[in-house]
Design a protein around this motif. Sequence first.
Motif, short mmCIF file in Angstrom:
data_model
loop_
_atom_site.label_atom_id
_atom_site.label_comp_id
_atom_site.label_asym_id
_atom_site.label_seq_id
_atom_site.Cartn_x
_atom_site.Cartn_y
_atom_site.Cartn_z
N MET A 1 21.73 15.58 85.08
CA MET A 1 21.66 16.79 85.90
C MET A 1 20.20 17.19 86.09
O MET A 1 19.46 17.30 85.11
CB MET A 1 22.44 17.93 85.23
CG MET A 1 22.45 19.23 86.05
SD MET A 1 23.38 20.57 85.23
CE MET A 1 25.05 19.96 85.39
N SER A 2 19.78 17.42 87.33
CA SER A 2 18.40 17.81 87.61
C SER A 2 18.16 19.24 87.14
O SER A 2 19.10 20.00 86.89
CB SER A 2 18.12 17.71 89.11
OG SER A 2 18.91 18.64 89.83
N THR A 3 16.87 19.60 87.07
CA THR A 3 16.52 20.95 86.64
C THR A 3 17.08 21.99 87.60
O THR A 3 17.61 23.02 87.18
CB THR A 3 14.99 21.10 86.56
OG1 THR A 3 14.47 20.15 85.63
CG2 THR A 3 14.61 22.50 86.11
N ALA A 4 16.98 21.69 88.91
CA ALA A 4 17.50 22.63 89.91
C ALA A 4 19.00 22.82 89.76
O ALA A 4 19.52 23.94 89.84
CB ALA A 4 17.16 22.13 91.31
N SER A 5 19.72 21.73 89.50
CA SER A 5 21.17 21.82 89.32
C SER A 5 21.52 22.58 88.05
O SER A 5 22.49 23.35 88.02
CB SER A 5 21.78 20.41 89.27
OG SER A 5 21.58 19.73 90.48
N LEU A 6 20.72 22.38 87.00
CA LEU A 6 20.95 23.09 85.74
C LEU A 6 20.75 24.58 85.93
O LEU A 6 21.57 25.38 85.45
CB LEU A 6 19.99 22.56 84.67
CG LEU A 6 20.09 23.22 83.29
CD1 LEU A 6 21.48 23.01 82.70
CD2 LEU A 6 19.02 22.66 82.35
N TYR A 7 19.69 24.96 86.65
CA TYR A 7 19.46 26.37 86.92
C TYR A 7 20.61 26.96 87.75
O TYR A 7 21.08 28.06 87.49
CB TYR A 7 18.14 26.57 87.68
CG TYR A 7 16.91 26.48 86.80
CD1 TYR A 7 16.96 26.80 85.45
CD2 TYR A 7 15.68 26.10 87.34
CE1 TYR A 7 15.83 26.73 84.65
CE2 TYR A 7 14.54 26.03 86.56
CZ TYR A 7 14.62 26.34 85.21
OH TYR A 7 13.49 26.28 84.43
N ARG A 8 21.04 26.21 88.76
CA ARG A 8 22.12 26.68 89.63
C ARG A 8 23.41 26.87 88.83
O ARG A 8 24.10 27.88 88.97
CB ARG A 8 22.33 25.68 90.77
CG ARG A 8 23.29 26.20 91.85
CD ARG A 8 23.35 25.24 93.04
NE ARG A 8 22.06 25.09 93.68
CZ ARG A 8 21.30 24.00 93.62
NH1 ARG A 8 21.72 22.94 92.94
NH2 ARG A 8 20.13 23.96 94.22
#
Length: 210
Positions: A1-8
Amino acid sequence: MSTASLYRFSGIILLISVGLNLVASIWPFLVDTSLNAPMSELQSPQWATFYSLSFIIFVLLLIGLPAMYLRQSGERGGKMGLIGLFLYLVGIFLKMATIAFFVSVIPLLAKQSPEVIDPIYESNFAIFPLGGMLLCLIGFILLGSAVIRAKVYPTFVGVLIIVSALFDVAQVAFQDGTSFAIVNLLFSISIALALGSVGKSLASGQKLAG
């Protein structure tokens, strides 16, 4: 999971948690959920439902809050925020242990041996709710202060996090049904405004400041 996806993902989890918390804040107006509730209330399915919902909310906070800290970890107040987050999460674990006891044991005792409930509240068991409350208070004060210093999120987010911690503690002083319900509602509104803003920011990928 990318950082952006984790934040989302974390942002969505926080939004769900504050939504459920607002729903849960209605319960104390319908049933006495305080520690001084009469035995008939302790056996009510509504009483167990409230604390079960609170348990779920805490689980969601455990998942969502770390991303809130990571978003601002490189800014001012990073160490303060980390300590605050750690203390708050430990406090949540203690509160979850208390809730598990409330839901699984207290209704049974209220039905079969109500005379032992008060001694349990006054025993070493009190370290769980009181310890959880104290750690959450200190943790949210530090985390809120770190939010204000870092300026990644709007200043009001940090202020409301601190205010919500004070309302959380104030619930102990207001143990009659109506007063407890009102203070609980104020806590829910303040935490919803703060973490709702954070959740929206994380879920949308925005970087708020102010």
